[in-house]
Enzyme design. Sequence first.
Site, PDB file in Angstrom:
ATOM      1  N   ASP A  59     -19.561  22.975 -51.150  1.00 44.72           N
ATOM      2  CA  ASP A  59     -20.096  22.229 -50.017  1.00 44.72           C
ATOM      3  C   ASP A  59     -19.499  22.713 -48.696  1.00 44.72           C
ATOM      4  O   ASP A  59     -18.441  23.329 -48.655  1.00 44.72           O
ATOM      5  CB  ASP A  59     -19.768  20.741 -50.158  1.00 44.72           C
ATOM      6  CG  ASP A  59     -20.578  20.055 -51.247  1.00 44.72           C
ATOM      7  OD1 ASP A  59     -21.306  20.740 -51.993  1.00 44.72           O
ATOM      8  OD2 ASP A  59     -20.472  18.820 -51.351  1.00 44.72           O
ATOM      9  N   HIS A 113     -24.112  17.074 -41.080  1.00 46.46           N
ATOM     10  CA  HIS A 113     -23.075  16.561 -41.976  1.00 46.46           C
ATOM     11  C   HIS A 113     -22.769  15.088 -41.730  1.00 46.46           C
ATOM     12  O   HIS A 113     -21.668  14.605 -41.998  1.00 46.46           O
ATOM     13  CB  HIS A 113     -21.788  17.385 -41.870  1.00 46.46           C
ATOM     14  CG  HIS A 113     -20.947  17.322 -43.114  1.00 46.46           C
ATOM     15  ND1 HIS A 113     -19.811  16.535 -43.209  1.00 46.46           N
ATOM     16  CD2 HIS A 113     -21.068  17.919 -44.315  1.00 46.46           C
ATOM     17  CE1 HIS A 113     -19.282  16.661 -44.406  1.00 46.46           C
ATOM     18  NE2 HIS A 113     -20.019  17.506 -45.110  1.00 46.46           N
ATOM     19  N   HIS A 205     -15.328  23.041 -52.362  1.00 43.54           N
ATOM     20  CA  HIS A 205     -15.667  23.134 -50.945  1.00 43.54           C
ATOM     21  C   HIS A 205     -15.358  24.516 -50.394  1.00 43.54           C
ATOM     22  O   HIS A 205     -14.424  25.190 -50.839  1.00 43.54           O
ATOM     23  CB  HIS A 205     -14.894  22.085 -50.132  1.00 43.54           C
ATOM     24  CG  HIS A 205     -15.339  20.680 -50.425  1.00 43.54           C
ATOM     25  ND1 HIS A 205     -14.893  19.987 -51.529  1.00 43.54           N
ATOM     26  CD2 HIS A 205     -16.202  19.864 -49.762  1.00 43.54           C
ATOM     27  CE1 HIS A 205     -15.458  18.786 -51.536  1.00 43.54           C
ATOM     28  NE2 HIS A 205     -16.241  18.684 -50.485  1.00 43.54           N
TER      29      HIS A 205
END
Length: 238
Positions: A59, A113, A205
């Site tokens: 992510d 986001h 991430h």
Amino acid sequence: MKGTSNTSGILRAAGRRGAGWLARAVVPRALVAWQGRVARVATGGRRLQGQRPLALTFDDGPNELTPAYLEVLESFGARATFFVVGELCAAHPELVSAIAAGGHELSAHGYTHRRFPSLSRSELRRELTGTASLLPRRSSRRRPFVRPPHGAISLSSILTCAKAGFTTVLWSHDSGDWCTTSEDDVCAAFDDERALEPGAIVLLHEGQPWTLRALPKVLGKLREAGHDLVTVGELLGD
């Protein structure tokens, strides 16, 4: 009404247990995915026989560390799914191209986001379409994927994503790399084989040096355990 009371109880429990529990409890699998069905995994139209398929997902990119992530994945012959932020894709189209050139899957992670439940329906639709317009066109007939920032969902946001043509993708195993700065902690998250059953979708991430440093060890560990590292699309039967 009894039905309303039951729904309220489910939602209160979901608030305590988290987004994944909500998806499992009240949302059809066609709208939300958090784990693959191993029997459906296929690559190039061929079923994976005798393998332990698992999808690594990253992510929050793309960013300056993306090329290094791609280099590590390539060295292990591993493919992954990158859930990318639209405004970062607009700023770094060359990194979007590099991810696609590496054979990885690109999916949306919102444009700004922001947490999906905090957005109006029209704002959320703009987040979805804005990011999708920056990603390579999909060749499969499966609905495009979206991962809500922070894993934050509501029934309204899930339904808005579904009506816009997206499947919401969560995860079955959280590496915890977002709440540490230790590569050892990230590696330790992969010691529990029960948490990494075939069909797992793993949360990682981009943009974190400790995740990058841990990645070769994680990939080596998964390979030794017999995992076949596939994209979410392959895991879900693209």
